[in-house]
Design an enzyme around this catalytic site. Structure first.
Site, PDB file in Angstrom:
ATOM      1  N   HIS A  76      -9.665   1.110   4.759  1.00  0.00           N
ATOM      2  CA  HIS A  76      -8.402   1.227   5.499  1.00  0.00           C
ATOM      3  C   HIS A  76      -8.614   2.097   6.737  1.00  0.00           C
ATOM      4  O   HIS A  76      -9.402   3.044   6.705  1.00  0.00           O
ATOM      5  CB  HIS A  76      -7.333   1.840   4.588  1.00  0.00           C
ATOM      6  CG  HIS A  76      -5.962   1.745   5.170  1.00  0.00           C
ATOM      7  ND1 HIS A  76      -5.508   2.609   6.129  1.00  0.00           N
ATOM      8  CD2 HIS A  76      -4.960   0.852   4.957  1.00  0.00           C
ATOM      9  CE1 HIS A  76      -4.274   2.261   6.467  1.00  0.00           C
ATOM     10  NE2 HIS A  76      -3.915   1.200   5.776  1.00  0.00           N
ATOM     11  N   LYS A 105       0.094   4.243  -0.191  1.00  0.00           N
ATOM     12  CA  LYS A 105      -0.546   5.398   0.473  1.00  0.00           C
ATOM     13  C   LYS A 105      -0.346   6.660  -0.372  1.00  0.00           C
ATOM     14  O   LYS A 105      -0.445   6.594  -1.593  1.00  0.00           O
ATOM     15  CB  LYS A 105      -0.012   5.531   1.897  1.00  0.00           C
ATOM     16  CG  LYS A 105      -0.215   4.227   2.687  1.00  0.00           C
ATOM     17  CD  LYS A 105      -0.042   4.375   4.167  1.00  0.00           C
ATOM     18  CE  LYS A 105      -0.260   3.020   4.836  1.00  0.00           C
ATOM     19  NZ  LYS A 105      -0.200   3.063   6.284  1.00  0.00           N
ATOM     20  N   ASN A 149       0.868  -1.175   0.000  1.00  0.00           N
ATOM     21  CA  ASN A 149       0.000   0.000   0.000  1.00  0.00           C
ATOM     22  C   ASN A 149       0.904   1.224   0.000  1.00  0.00           C
ATOM     23  O   ASN A 149       1.541   1.530   1.002  1.00  0.00           O
ATOM     24  CB  ASN A 149      -0.896  -0.035   1.253  1.00  0.00           C
ATOM     25  CG  ASN A 149      -1.766   1.201   1.364  1.00  0.00           C
ATOM     26  OD1 ASN A 149      -1.764   2.057   0.474  1.00  0.00           O
ATOM     27  ND2 ASN A 149      -2.509   1.310   2.454  1.00  0.00           N
ATOM     28  N   GLU A 194      -5.528  -5.099  10.323  1.00  0.00           N
ATOM     29  CA  GLU A 194      -4.523  -4.065  10.538  1.00  0.00           C
ATOM     30  C   GLU A 194      -4.798  -3.366  11.857  1.00  0.00           C
ATOM     31  O   GLU A 194      -5.584  -2.403  11.903  1.00  0.00           O
ATOM     32  CB  GLU A 194      -4.567  -3.040   9.394  1.00  0.00           C
ATOM     33  CG  GLU A 194      -4.226  -3.617   8.041  1.00  0.00           C
ATOM     34  CD  GLU A 194      -3.558  -2.585   7.136  1.00  0.00           C
ATOM     35  OE1 GLU A 194      -2.511  -2.907   6.585  1.00  0.00           O
ATOM     36  OE2 GLU A 194      -4.074  -1.458   7.012  1.00  0.00           O
ATOM     37  N   GLU A 234      -6.951   4.378   7.979  1.00  0.00           N
ATOM     38  CA  GLU A 234      -6.710   5.817   7.781  1.00  0.00           C
ATOM     39  C   GLU A 234      -7.947   6.481   7.186  1.00  0.00           C
ATOM     40  O   GLU A 234      -8.223   7.652   7.466  1.00  0.00           O
ATOM     41  CB  GLU A 234      -5.460   6.012   6.906  1.00  0.00           C
ATOM     42  CG  GLU A 234      -4.190   5.726   7.714  1.00  0.00           C
ATOM     43  CD  GLU A 234      -3.030   5.163   6.908  1.00  0.00           C
ATOM     44  OE1 GLU A 234      -3.048   5.246   5.671  1.00  0.00           O
ATOM     45  OE2 GLU A 234      -2.096   4.622   7.546  1.00  0.00           O
ATOM     46  N   GLY A 267       2.440   2.045  10.882  1.00  0.00           N
ATOM     47  CA  GLY A 267       3.386   3.152  10.784  1.00  0.00           C
ATOM     48  C   GLY A 267       4.091   3.467  12.088  1.00  0.00           C
ATOM     49  O   GLY A 267       4.751   4.502  12.217  1.00  0.00           O
ATOM     50  N   SER A 298       3.324  -2.433  10.253  1.00  0.00           N
ATOM     51  CA  SER A 298       4.773  -2.522  10.445  1.00  0.00           C
ATOM     52  C   SER A 298       5.353  -3.879  10.051  1.00  0.00           C
ATOM     53  O   SER A 298       6.238  -4.405  10.733  1.00  0.00           O
ATOM     54  CB  SER A 298       5.145  -2.151  11.887  1.00  0.00           C
ATOM     55  OG  SER A 298       4.748  -0.818  12.182  1.00  0.00           O
TER      56      SER A 298
HETATM   57  P1  13P Z   1       2.953   0.175   7.714  1.00  0.00           P
HETATM   58  O1  13P Z   1       3.475  -1.107   7.103  1.00  0.00           O
HETATM   59  O2  13P Z   1       3.703   1.392   7.254  1.00  0.00           O
HETATM   60  O3  13P Z   1       2.813   0.073   9.191  1.00  0.00           O
HETATM   61  O4  13P Z   1       1.473   0.382   7.117  1.00  0.00           O
HETATM   62  C1  13P Z   1       0.568  -0.654   7.213  1.00  0.00           C
HETATM   63  C2  13P Z   1      -0.622  -0.296   6.422  1.00  0.00           C
HETATM   64  O5  13P Z   1      -1.395   0.568   6.791  1.00  0.00           O
HETATM   65  C3  13P Z   1      -0.848  -1.014   5.152  1.00  0.00           C
HETATM   66  O6  13P Z   1      -2.115  -0.740   4.647  1.00  0.00           O
END
Ligand code: 13P
Length: 258
Positions: free
Chosen positions: A98, A15, A13, A170, A100, A176, A216
């Site tokens: 997601h 982002k 992803n 997740e 976010e 992150g 992560s």
């Molecule tokens: P990270 O791997 O940066 O923690 O992000 C995970 C994520 O949100 C994948 O969709």
């Protein structure tokens, strides 16, 4: 690690990172390095990069995904992108719900379900994200939250409609942050997700359901995570932005499961 019913899937992803040149370079690296007999590989790229990355991925085994979609077919919905437009741009898959988007853009279980309906109707492989916040985990509400999110998104479909469904677990506190769920924590949540889907849609759907872990995931923890029996892949954020670290995760090594 997946059993024979479930082909492993490693998704990146990206982002809101990378310009077009960076996207093309990364896509080239991933396409060149993804092993032909390895897991299914997907990259979820920003809308603006979909068509250029799609061109790079043509003829490769890496699939193109978007990070969101709108549920209407078309119309006066400024700033939104439909399933048909994603297909037209070359997408095979789409990330839905997601955390976010739930945290910052008002995504709810109801809108997740609408997006899932649109994705399935268009033949896009849906990757539906669920996961608890740190406060929810510390309150002992992890399973309740997962159950609510899954029930909200997945009821009203027949099991055959959901044959392609992928769920990504997740935990918000692991995204992150560099704080990965331990393999045991991830396994516990994945098993709960599988059992919940079994209750909702039956044993056959649950047995074939691919559940990805995200939060992560890095080259140095992917093998241990993927060794857990109910982890069928990963949804990778930060470590998917460099071809070498993403490809190391794609080439995870986990003991075969009986
Ligand atoms: P990270 O791997 O940066 O923690 O992000 C995970 C994520 O949100 C994948 O969709």
């Amino acid at each position: 690690m997946t059993n024979s019913l479930r082909r492993p899937l490693i998704a990146g992803n990206w982002k809101m990172f990378l310009d077009l040149a960076g996207s093309v370079a990364l896509a080239r690296g991933v396409a060149a390095g993804a092993p032909p007999d390895g897991p299914e590989v997907v990259v979820a790229v920003p809308f603006t990069a979909l068509t250029v990355v799609g061109e790079v991925l043509k003829g490769s085994k890496v699939k193109l995904a978007a990070q969101n979609l709108h549920w209407e077919k078309e119309g006066a919905f400024t700033g939104e992108v439909s399933a048909a437009q994603l297909k037209d741009a070359g997408c095979a898959a789409v990330v839905i719900g997601h955390s976010e988007r739930r945290q910052f853009f008002g995504e709810t279980d109801e809108t997740v379900k609408k997006r899932l309906t649109a994705a399935l109707a268009a033949g896009l492989l849906p990757i539906v994200c669920v996961g608890e916040t740190l406060a929810e985990r510390e309150d002992g509400r992890t399973f309740k939250v997962l159950e609510t999110q899954l029930t909200g998104a997945l009821t009203g479909f027949g099991p055959s409609q959901l044959a392609t469904l992928v769920v990504a677990y997740e935990p918000v506190w692991a995204i992150g942050t560099g704080k990965t769920a331990t393999p045991a924590q991830a396994q516990e949540a994945h098993l709960f997700i599988r059992k919940t889907c079994e209750r909702l849609h039956g044993a056959a759907l649950a047995a074939g359901l691919r559940i990805l872990y995200g939060g992560s995931v890095k080259p140095d923890n992917a093998d241990a995570l993927m060794s857990e029996p109910d982890l069928d892949g990963a949804l990778v954020g930060g470590a998917s932005l460099k071809a070498d670290s993403f490809l190391r995760i794609v080439k995870f090594s986990a003991p075969a499961r009986a």
